[in-house]
Design a protein around this motif. Sequence first.
Motif, PDB file in Angstrom:
ATOM      1  N   UNK A  26       0.843  -1.188   0.042  1.00  0.00           N
ATOM      2  CA  UNK A  26      -0.159   0.036   0.020  1.00  0.00           C
ATOM      3  C   UNK A  26       0.836   1.200   0.063  1.00  0.00           C
ATOM      4  N   UNK A  27       1.094   1.864  -0.946  1.00  0.00           N
ATOM      5  CA  UNK A  27       1.831   3.090  -1.263  1.00  0.00           C
ATOM      6  C   UNK A  27       1.172   4.234  -0.347  1.00  0.00           C
ATOM      7  N   UNK A  28       2.110   4.992   0.397  1.00  0.00           N
ATOM      8  CA  UNK A  28       1.559   6.278   0.735  1.00  0.00           C
ATOM      9  C   UNK A  28       1.112   6.138   2.361  1.00  0.00           C
ATOM     10  N   UNK A  51       5.181   2.419 -15.000  1.00  0.00           N
ATOM     11  CA  UNK A  51       6.392   2.515 -15.546  1.00  0.00           C
ATOM     12  C   UNK A  51       7.470   2.983 -14.285  1.00  0.00           C
ATOM     13  N   UNK A  52       6.978   3.972 -13.700  1.00  0.00           N
ATOM     14  CA  UNK A  52       8.050   4.312 -12.482  1.00  0.00           C
ATOM     15  C   UNK A  52       7.996   3.109 -11.430  1.00  0.00           C
ATOM     16  N   UNK A  53       6.761   2.570 -11.229  1.00  0.00           N
ATOM     17  CA  UNK A  53       6.819   1.398 -10.268  1.00  0.00           C
ATOM     18  C   UNK A  53       7.788   0.400 -10.694  1.00  0.00           C
ATOM     19  N   UNK A  54       7.696   0.067 -12.037  1.00  0.00           N
ATOM     20  CA  UNK A  54       8.483  -0.982 -12.640  1.00  0.00           C
ATOM     21  C   UNK A  54      10.086  -0.604 -12.547  1.00  0.00           C
ATOM     22  N   UNK A  55      10.409   0.772 -12.586  1.00  0.00           N
ATOM     23  CA  UNK A  55      11.560   1.137 -12.481  1.00  0.00           C
ATOM     24  C   UNK A  55      12.073   0.881 -10.948  1.00  0.00           C
ATOM     25  N   UNK A  56      11.447   1.392 -10.073  1.00  0.00           N
ATOM     26  CA  UNK A  56      11.553   1.374  -8.694  1.00  0.00           C
ATOM     27  C   UNK A  56      11.698  -0.106  -8.220  1.00  0.00           C
ATOM     28  N   UNK A  57      10.893  -1.113  -8.576  1.00  0.00           N
ATOM     29  CA  UNK A  57      10.996  -2.322  -7.927  1.00  0.00           C
ATOM     30  C   UNK A  57      12.330  -3.025  -8.877  1.00  0.00           C
ATOM     31  N   UNK A  58      12.626  -2.608  -9.876  1.00  0.00           N
ATOM     32  CA  UNK A  58      13.860  -3.384 -10.488  1.00  0.00           C
ATOM     33  C   UNK A  58      14.993  -3.041  -9.899  1.00  0.00           C
ATOM     34  N   UNK A 101      16.418 -12.060  -6.286  1.00  0.00           N
ATOM     35  CA  UNK A 101      16.655 -12.598  -7.632  1.00  0.00           C
ATOM     36  C   UNK A 101      15.857 -12.175  -8.458  1.00  0.00           C
ATOM     37  N   UNK A 102      14.589 -11.795  -8.349  1.00  0.00           N
ATOM     38  CA  UNK A 102      13.448 -11.245  -9.348  1.00  0.00           C
ATOM     39  C   UNK A 102      12.516 -10.714  -8.367  1.00  0.00           C
ATOM     40  N   UNK A 103      11.766  -9.772  -8.933  1.00  0.00           N
ATOM     41  CA  UNK A 103      10.554  -9.066  -8.700  1.00  0.00           C
ATOM     42  C   UNK A 103       9.650  -8.901  -9.876  1.00  0.00           C
ATOM     43  N   UNK A 104       8.532  -9.735  -9.921  1.00  0.00           N
ATOM     44  CA  UNK A 104       7.596  -9.826 -10.793  1.00  0.00           C
ATOM     45  C   UNK A 104       6.430  -8.979 -10.475  1.00  0.00           C
ATOM     46  N   UNK A 105       6.080  -7.485 -11.466  1.00  0.00           N
ATOM     47  CA  UNK A 105       5.131  -6.836 -10.935  1.00  0.00           C
ATOM     48  C   UNK A 105       3.687  -7.820 -11.658  1.00  0.00           C
ATOM     49  N   UNK A 106       2.724  -7.672 -10.504  1.00  0.00           N
ATOM     50  CA  UNK A 106       1.436  -8.394 -10.940  1.00  0.00           C
ATOM     51  C   UNK A 106       0.463  -7.354 -11.430  1.00  0.00           C
ATOM     52  N   UNK A 110      -5.073   1.366  -8.104  1.00  0.00           N
ATOM     53  CA  UNK A 110      -5.021   2.759  -7.042  1.00  0.00           C
ATOM     54  C   UNK A 110      -3.637   2.807  -6.204  1.00  0.00           C
ATOM     55  N   UNK A 111      -3.450   2.795  -5.016  1.00  0.00           N
ATOM     56  CA  UNK A 111      -2.311   2.776  -4.137  1.00  0.00           C
ATOM     57  C   UNK A 111      -1.824   1.527  -3.889  1.00  0.00           C
ATOM     58  N   UNK A 112      -2.498   0.353  -4.345  1.00  0.00           N
ATOM     59  CA  UNK A 112      -2.028  -0.928  -4.124  1.00  0.00           C
ATOM     60  C   UNK A 112      -1.309  -1.721  -5.114  1.00  0.00           C
TER      61      UNK A 112
END
Length: 135
Positions: A26-28, A51-58, A101-106, A110-112
């Motif tokens: 839960x972001x925020x 795209x921002x979330x993908x960049x951050x988690x990667x 090793x890996x983080x997959x964006x599912x 909203x903020x979740x």
Amino acid sequence: MVIAVGKATRLIQFLTETKKYKAIICLGKTTTTLDAEGDIVSEKEVNVTKEQILSIINSFVGKITQIPPMYSSVHHNGKRLYELARQGIEVERKERKIEIYNIDFIEQKENFVEIDVYCESGTYIRTLADDIGAK
């Protein structure tokens, strides 16, 4: 698949060196325990794109350091950190080296943000979620 219940969960660390988690962040919002069970200590508006979330988690994939959360079973001077945290005591904790090793964006609703994390044993997912949220 190895399943352990009760006190046997302590033996899992000797059976596997990697783990996979599904997490919903839960972001925020930040809580006292860094999870949904804690009291909210800060709340702010968040506006991020996929795209921002993908960049951050990667950016967390690879060898990183983490500081164990206060609500964890790590020992400090003979007491578990969660025991100290419940007394309102916060102590300095040493960084630990871990590997993601890996983080997959599912998905993002909203903020979740839902992710799957494949990581080294000893990784604190609540700390990872807090670090992702902070970034």
